[in-house]
Design an enzyme around this catalytic site. Structure first.
Site, short mmCIF file in Angstrom:
data_model
loop_
_atom_site.label_atom_id
_atom_site.label_comp_id
_atom_site.label_asym_id
_atom_site.label_seq_id
_atom_site.Cartn_x
_atom_site.Cartn_y
_atom_site.Cartn_z
N GLU A 114 0.75 -1.09 -0.08
CA GLU A 114 -0.05 -0.28 -0.08
C GLU A 114 0.76 1.32 -0.04
O GLU A 114 2.15 1.10 0.06
CB GLU A 114 -0.75 -0.03 1.25
CG GLU A 114 -2.07 -1.05 1.17
CD GLU A 114 -2.96 -0.99 2.06
OE1 GLU A 114 -3.86 -0.03 2.29
OE2 GLU A 114 -3.31 -1.96 2.97
N HIS A 242 -8.97 9.80 2.87
CA HIS A 242 -8.71 8.86 2.05
C HIS A 242 -8.66 9.27 0.63
O HIS A 242 -9.71 9.72 0.34
CB HIS A 242 -9.39 7.48 2.15
CG HIS A 242 -8.86 6.15 1.68
ND1 HIS A 242 -8.64 6.05 0.21
CD2 HIS A 242 -8.25 5.12 2.21
CE1 HIS A 242 -8.05 4.69 -0.02
NE2 HIS A 242 -7.84 4.20 1.33
N ARG A 290 -0.67 9.10 1.88
CA ARG A 290 -2.28 9.37 1.53
C ARG A 290 -2.58 10.99 1.53
O ARG A 290 -3.37 11.30 0.68
CB ARG A 290 -2.94 8.85 2.53
CG ARG A 290 -3.59 7.43 2.17
CD ARG A 290 -4.44 6.87 3.34
NE ARG A 290 -4.40 5.40 3.15
CZ ARG A 290 -4.82 4.61 4.01
NH1 ARG A 290 -5.48 5.07 5.23
NH2 ARG A 290 -4.94 3.37 3.66
N HIS A 351 -11.52 9.71 6.43
CA HIS A 351 -11.42 8.52 6.57
C HIS A 351 -10.69 8.00 7.91
O HIS A 351 -11.38 6.78 8.56
CB HIS A 351 -10.36 7.82 5.57
CG HIS A 351 -9.82 6.35 5.52
ND1 HIS A 351 -10.80 5.62 5.35
CD2 HIS A 351 -8.75 5.89 5.73
CE1 HIS A 351 -10.41 4.28 5.41
NE2 HIS A 351 -9.15 4.52 5.86
N ARG A 386 -1.32 9.01 8.78
CA ARG A 386 -1.21 7.72 9.40
C ARG A 386 -0.98 6.85 7.85
O ARG A 386 -1.31 6.86 6.68
CB ARG A 386 -2.40 6.79 9.67
CG ARG A 386 -2.48 5.55 9.99
CD ARG A 386 -3.58 5.15 10.69
NE ARG A 386 -4.75 5.26 9.76
CZ ARG A 386 -5.37 4.14 8.89
NH1 ARG A 386 -4.45 3.08 8.80
NH2 ARG A 386 -6.21 4.18 8.11
C1 SIN Z 1 -7.73 0.81 2.43
O1 SIN Z 1 -7.66 -0.39 2.31
O2 SIN Z 1 -7.09 1.57 1.52
C2 SIN Z 1 -7.69 1.38 3.94
C3 SIN Z 1 -6.45 0.75 4.93
C4 SIN Z 1 -6.26 1.89 5.82
O3 SIN Z 1 -7.17 2.59 6.02
O4 SIN Z 1 -5.17 1.44 6.57
#
Ligand code: SIN
Length: 518
Positions: A114, A242, A290, A351, A386
């Site tokens: 991610e 997000h 993010r 988010h 985060r």
């Molecule tokens: C996501 O799946 O994008 C969210 C995961 C997260 O907020 O850590």
């Protein structure tokens, strides 16, 4: 009189792990949830996964990624606790004790990526990781002989020496919490639950914003309980937006999450003309932190006068997508988008709250006998922004450390002063007022305390919210109690707490971005 050793408010991963840990240590634990099902809240809809470890990972490498994403504002001791204890607890609890069925490839845990992770270290259960984790944990929670679960119960206020004791000299003691006043939505009764220790695990606050990936329950209850009691909260200005929530012009409120792991698996962000744009803003492109991606999207929207950008994962093909992202595939299809042959319309949405009730490494707050764990707490791990997939891990670690720490008894832990009787009101709720008040909170927060802030917008916001709070308190004081009125009162309190923290923070950092500072 209802009395328990440990009162835990919330049944997500943090509250559930704290409950099981405290109960394993011989405590009588009472767990409350305001919903009728213990599977609710943000844990149960978490998609991406939980950090474990890459083959060549170390706590130092994970810590470095967390601190880079956190924009220099993380608390290193907390980050190191997460990075060292986290993978061990994933192994001991999630894998060995609760047998969570994480996805495997060739008999090895499947590791995904991610944004802003330097290694593939995230384990997952397709795109419904949170639900698998919480269901596995709940099997133990519901069967534990030391745990009582009360559904449809919502905390109205914390019981504190300074606010609720009939002994007037208690005001001179160190601030302490001895339980909560609770509304039982099943019977309509209101009563105190006295507890040696109380743990807040109430989750997030996304519902104070017009657009959010959070579930309906995320009304900022814990921040409101803490603020009214005078418990220290901080970093509330760092609201993480997000980058990719689903956009549909006809269903503006339906902004369900499009997991960041989709970009981890190769999805690319493109504008309305099909051009990739993230490399222009950050060398990590679509996998930048993010806060950077969310603001870049907003900038592109302004440049292109478009209502959304797109996430293109069509290169992967239908079978692969249906297997890896079944929930997102189905949700998008229901909205008319087949993600295997067209890009997904996306837009940022509130988010996660990186700030919250300030806690130490064991979840202790500024009040004696009061703990906070999970999203409602601020451990310092997330700093100003985060890192993806740290939230479930933080909830696991602090749920565990708090669940152990509550077993350390101190003098005065069993002091339960006499309190004043609860006075019930009888007027029926006016739904129109309720709907309009929520709409005012959500629009004010989204427009004035959103991705881009200015002093002028923030001043406007605090004025409007303060006036609204006076009205809501008036309304609350004469209306028959319900979960809805309690949540509304919490929503306005939390919106004000977030806005005040934002006003008090003149420097742009991470998720908090001030355009001008006149
Ligand atoms: C996501 O799946 O994008 C969210 C995961 C997260 O907020 O850590």
């Amino acid at each position: 009189m209802k009395q328990t050793d440990i009162l835990i408010i919330g049944t997500g991963i943090a509250g559930s792990i704290a409950a099981i840990t405290a109960a394993d240590n011989g405590n009588r634990v009472t767990v409350l949830t305001k919903t009728d099902d213990i599977v609710s809240g943000s844990t149960s809809i978490a998609q991406g996964g939980i950090i474990y470890k890459a083959p060549d990972d170390t706590p130092e490498k994970l810590a470095a990624d967390i601190m880079t994403a956190g924009a220099g504002h993380c608390w290193e001791p907390a980050v190191m606790q997460l990075a060292t204890l986290g993978p061990k607890l994933v192994e001991d609890l999630l894998l060995s004790r609760f047998n969570v069925d994480f996805d495997k490839t060739d008999n090895h845990l499947d590791l995904t990526a991610e944004g802003a992770h330097s290694l593939r270290r995230i384990i997952h259960c397709k795109d419904i990781t949170g639900r698998h984790i919480i269901k596995a944990i709940h099997k133990t929670l519901v069967e534990h002989p030391n745990i009582t679960i009360l559904t449809n119960h919502i905390a109205i206020d914390l019981l504190t020496l300074s606010h609720h004791s009939k002994n007037s000299v208690d005001i001179y003691k160190h601030p302490a919490c001895f339980g909560a006043i609770v509304f039982d939505a099943n019977s309509g009764a209101t009563f105190p639950i006295f507890a040696h220790k109380t743990i807040l695990a109430t989750g997030g606050l996304g519902q104070i914003f017009l657009h959010t990936t959070n579930p309906r329950e995320a009304t900022g209850d814990g921040i409101a309980l803490a603020s009214r009691a005078g418990v220290r909260c901080f970093n509330l200005e760092y609201i993480q937006f997000h980058p990719t929530a689903f956009y549909n012009e006809h269903y503006q409120q339906t902004r369900f999450l499009i997991s960041e792991s989709m970009r981890g698996e190769g999805g690319k962000l493109i504008d309305k003309n099909g051009n990739e744009f993230m490399q222009r803003f950050h060398h990590l492109g679509s996998l930048a932190p993010r806060d950077v991606v969310a603001r870049s999207i907003q900038t592109v929207l302004q440049e292109t006068s478009a209502p959304c950008v797109f996430l293109d994962i069509t290169a992967k093909g239908e079978d692969w997508l249906q297997n890896r992202f079944p929930e997102i595939f189905t949700n998008c299809l229901q909205m008319g988008v087949n993600i295997s042959n067209e890009p997904i319309p996306v837009i940022p949405a509130a988010h996660y709250s990186c700030g919250g009730i300030g806690v130490n490494l064991n979840g202790r707050t500024s009040f004696q006998r009061l703990y906070a764990v999970g999203e409602i707490s601020c451990t310092g791990v997330h700093g100003a922004n985060r890192l993806a997939s740290t939230s479930l891990l933080e909830a696991l670690v602090w749920g565990y450390t708090a669940g152990n720490d509550v077993c350390i008894s101190k003098e005065d832990d069993d002091y339960f002063p006499p309190i004043y009787d609860w006075v019930s009101e009888t007027e029926d709720m006016d739904n129109i007022l309720m709907v309009q008040d929520w709409s005012s909170i959500k629009n004010t927060m989204w427009n004035y305390v959103g991705l881009f802030r200015t002093n002028q917008r923030l001043q406007r916001a605090i004025k409007m919210l303060t006036e609204l709070k006076i009205e809501i308190e008036r309304f609350y004081k004469r209306t028959k109690l319900s979960r809805e009125i309690i949540e509304l009162r919490n929503g306005i309190e939390t919106a004000i707490a977030v806005t005040n923290a934002t006003i008090a923070s003149p420097v742009s950092r991470g998720a908090h971005y001030i355009i001008n500072n006149e």
